[in-house]
Design a protein around this motif. Structure first.
Motif, short mmCIF file in Angstrom:
data_model
loop_
_atom_site.label_atom_id
_atom_site.label_comp_id
_atom_site.label_asym_id
_atom_site.label_seq_id
_atom_site.Cartn_x
_atom_site.Cartn_y
_atom_site.Cartn_z
N ASP A 213 0.83 -1.21 0.00
CA ASP A 213 0.00 0.00 0.00
C ASP A 213 0.87 1.27 0.00
OD1 ASP A 213 -2.48 -1.13 -0.26
OD2 ASP A 213 -2.99 -1.07 1.87
N ALA A 214 1.95 1.24 0.81
CA ALA A 214 2.82 2.42 0.87
C ALA A 214 3.50 2.69 -0.47
CB ALA A 214 3.88 2.23 1.97
N ALA A 215 3.75 1.62 -1.23
CA ALA A 215 4.39 1.79 -2.55
C ALA A 215 3.51 2.62 -3.48
CB ALA A 215 4.70 0.44 -3.17
N VAL A 216 2.23 2.68 -3.17
CA VAL A 216 1.33 3.53 -3.98
C VAL A 216 1.10 4.88 -3.29
CG1 VAL A 216 -0.99 3.75 -4.95
CG2 VAL A 216 0.18 1.54 -5.01
N SER A 218 2.69 6.53 -1.09
CA SER A 218 3.84 7.43 -0.91
C SER A 218 4.65 7.63 -2.18
CB SER A 218 4.76 6.89 0.19
OG SER A 218 4.04 6.80 1.39
N SER A 219 4.17 7.13 -3.32
CA SER A 219 4.93 7.36 -4.57
C SER A 219 3.98 7.81 -5.68
CB SER A 219 5.70 6.10 -4.98
OG SER A 219 4.81 5.09 -5.44
N GLY A 221 0.92 7.60 -5.97
CA GLY A 221 -0.29 8.22 -5.42
C GLY A 221 -0.12 9.72 -5.21
N ARG A 222 1.12 10.14 -4.92
CA ARG A 222 1.37 11.57 -4.70
C ARG A 222 1.35 12.37 -6.01
NH1 ARG A 222 3.40 13.05 0.63
NH2 ARG A 222 2.38 11.45 1.86
N ARG A 223 1.72 11.68 -7.11
CA ARG A 223 1.81 12.37 -8.40
C ARG A 223 0.50 12.34 -9.17
NH1 ARG A 223 6.97 9.40 -10.49
NH2 ARG A 223 5.33 8.14 -11.46
N LEU A 224 -0.25 11.23 -8.99
CA LEU A 224 -1.42 11.02 -9.85
C LEU A 224 -2.49 12.12 -9.77
CD1 LEU A 224 -1.81 7.13 -9.71
CD2 LEU A 224 -1.09 8.52 -11.65
N PRO A 225 -2.64 12.84 -8.63
CA PRO A 225 -3.63 13.93 -8.67
C PRO A 225 -3.29 15.01 -9.69
CG PRO A 225 -3.07 13.39 -6.41
CD PRO A 225 -2.10 12.64 -7.29
N VAL A 226 -2.02 15.07 -10.11
CA VAL A 226 -1.64 16.11 -11.07
C VAL A 226 -1.43 15.52 -12.47
CG1 VAL A 226 -0.02 17.99 -11.57
CG2 VAL A 226 -0.45 17.31 -9.20
#
Ligand SMILES: NC(=O)c1ccc[n+]([C@@H]2O[C@H](COP(=O)([O-])OP(=O)(O)OC[C@H]3O[C@@H](n4cnc5c(N)ncnc54)[C@H](O)[C@@H]3O)[C@@H](O)[C@H]2O)c1
Length: 307
Positions: A213-216, A218-219, A221-226
């Motif tokens: 879950d953290a692999a998404v 904290s990685s 997942g942080r970029r995908l909103p943009v």
């Protein structure tokens, strides 16, 4: 302005009603029993209170007054021009409801299903007027997630597509049109490609569930909103993404159904936060904490978008 009724008061129905009422448009929420309506009213009141707390809304009363509750289907849909169906994901159940609705509403009334991935042509298959059927796929929680996938069936007219799109935009949602019917549409196909790989990695013992879950979160997942997956590739460099695609695709999960572990969890009644046990063990307190954290973050996104 469309006259809207939402059928079904569950996870999606009540939050779709909030989304409509937030733009000061009236909406009727239809539920099967007094108890369902009571629970919906309670959940709506709590969610709207959190919107006020977070500074997303000034006056709860204006929103709440836009929602009417009804236990009488005929009364609920009388005079409506657009109906959003949000009842369980079972085709026979949906067909039975549409049959009833078609006897109650005008021919021009759009019937929009919130199905997660059933094909709109299958939904409309038994209808007298399949041209007015369409999918409007809201995401949970519907009042906080901007996207609505609009999916016309084979017989849906372009006029219905355009009216639906105009309504989705009028309630301040972001509409995308899925031009070719595919099961799961776009969002769930992408979500489940990730979920399939996560199931395979976990079952193969590659890492703990927390680390997967953290692999998404904290990685990517942080970029995908943009940047979505295609734009992310442009920023990463298409030569790099091509090279990785060429050696990695062959090794990615190809499960044709839910994994053995997922089957076992569900067979044992471990369906996640609802039962207190899924991949993780959930106390009421932990569940509330994660839900509130997620909701607050989603509201922060909306606040920043409004600035
Ligand atoms: N839960 C999600 O995250 C999610 C997200 C997007 C789309 N969807 C889709 O939205 C639809 C609704 O899902 P949900 O999660 O809100 O389900 P839910 O089980 O939470 O709610 C469905 C409600 O419909 C009621 N119902 C059953 N038959 C009815 C009828 N004939 N008339 C009126 N109400 C009836 C049920 O009693 C229940 O209250 C499904 O098609 C689902 O696939 C769900």
């Amino acid at each position: 302005m469309e006259q809207v009724a939402v059928i079904g008061t569950g996870t999606m129905g009540h939050s779709i009603a909030i989304a409509v009422a937030w733009t000061k448009q009236p909406v009727v929420l239809y539920g099967l029993s007094e108890q369902e309506l009571h629970q919906a009213r309670q959940e709506i009141t709590e969610k709207v209170a959190r919107m006020v707390e977070e500074g997303l809304l000034d006056d709860a009363a204006i929103l709440l007054n836009c929602i009417q509750y009804s236990q009488d289907l005929q009364q609920a849909v009388e005079g409506t021009s657009l109906i959003v169906e949000a009842i369980p994901e079972q085709l026979p159940l949906k067909h039975a409801l549409y049959k009833e609705l078609e006897q109650l509403v005008a021919r021009e009334t759009i019937i929009a299903s919130n199905t997660s991935g059933l094909m709109p042509s299958d939904l409309a298959a038994r209808s007298r007027y399949p041209e007015r059927f369409i999918v409007t796929h809201f995401w949970n929680p519907a009042h906080l997630i901007p996207l609505v996938e609009i999916v016309p069936g084979k017989e849906t007219t372009e006029a219905v597509v355009q009216r639906t799109k105009a309504w989705i935009e009028a309630i301040h949602k972001q509409a995308i049109i899925v031009r070719k019917e595919v099961p799961g549409f776009i969002g769930n196909r992408l979500q489940f490609a990730l979920f399939r790989e996560a199931q395979a990695l976990y079952d193969a013992g590659v890492a703990t569930k927390e680390d997967i879950d953290a692999a998404v979160t904290s990685s990517i997942g942080r970029r995908l909103p943009v940047t979505g997956p295609l734009m992310s590739a442009d920023f990463g460099g298409l030569d790099v993404f091509k090279a990785i695609s060429d050696y990695l695709f062959d090794d990615l999960a190809t499960l044709q159904q839910a994994s053995e572990r997922l089957n076992q969890l569900v067979a044992n009644g471990h369906v996640g936060v609802r039962s207190g046990q899924g991949y993780y063990t959930w106390s009421r307190q932990q569940r509330t904490y994660i839900e509130a954290t997620r909701e607050r973050l989603l509201m922060r996104f909306l606040r920043e978008e409004k600035l």
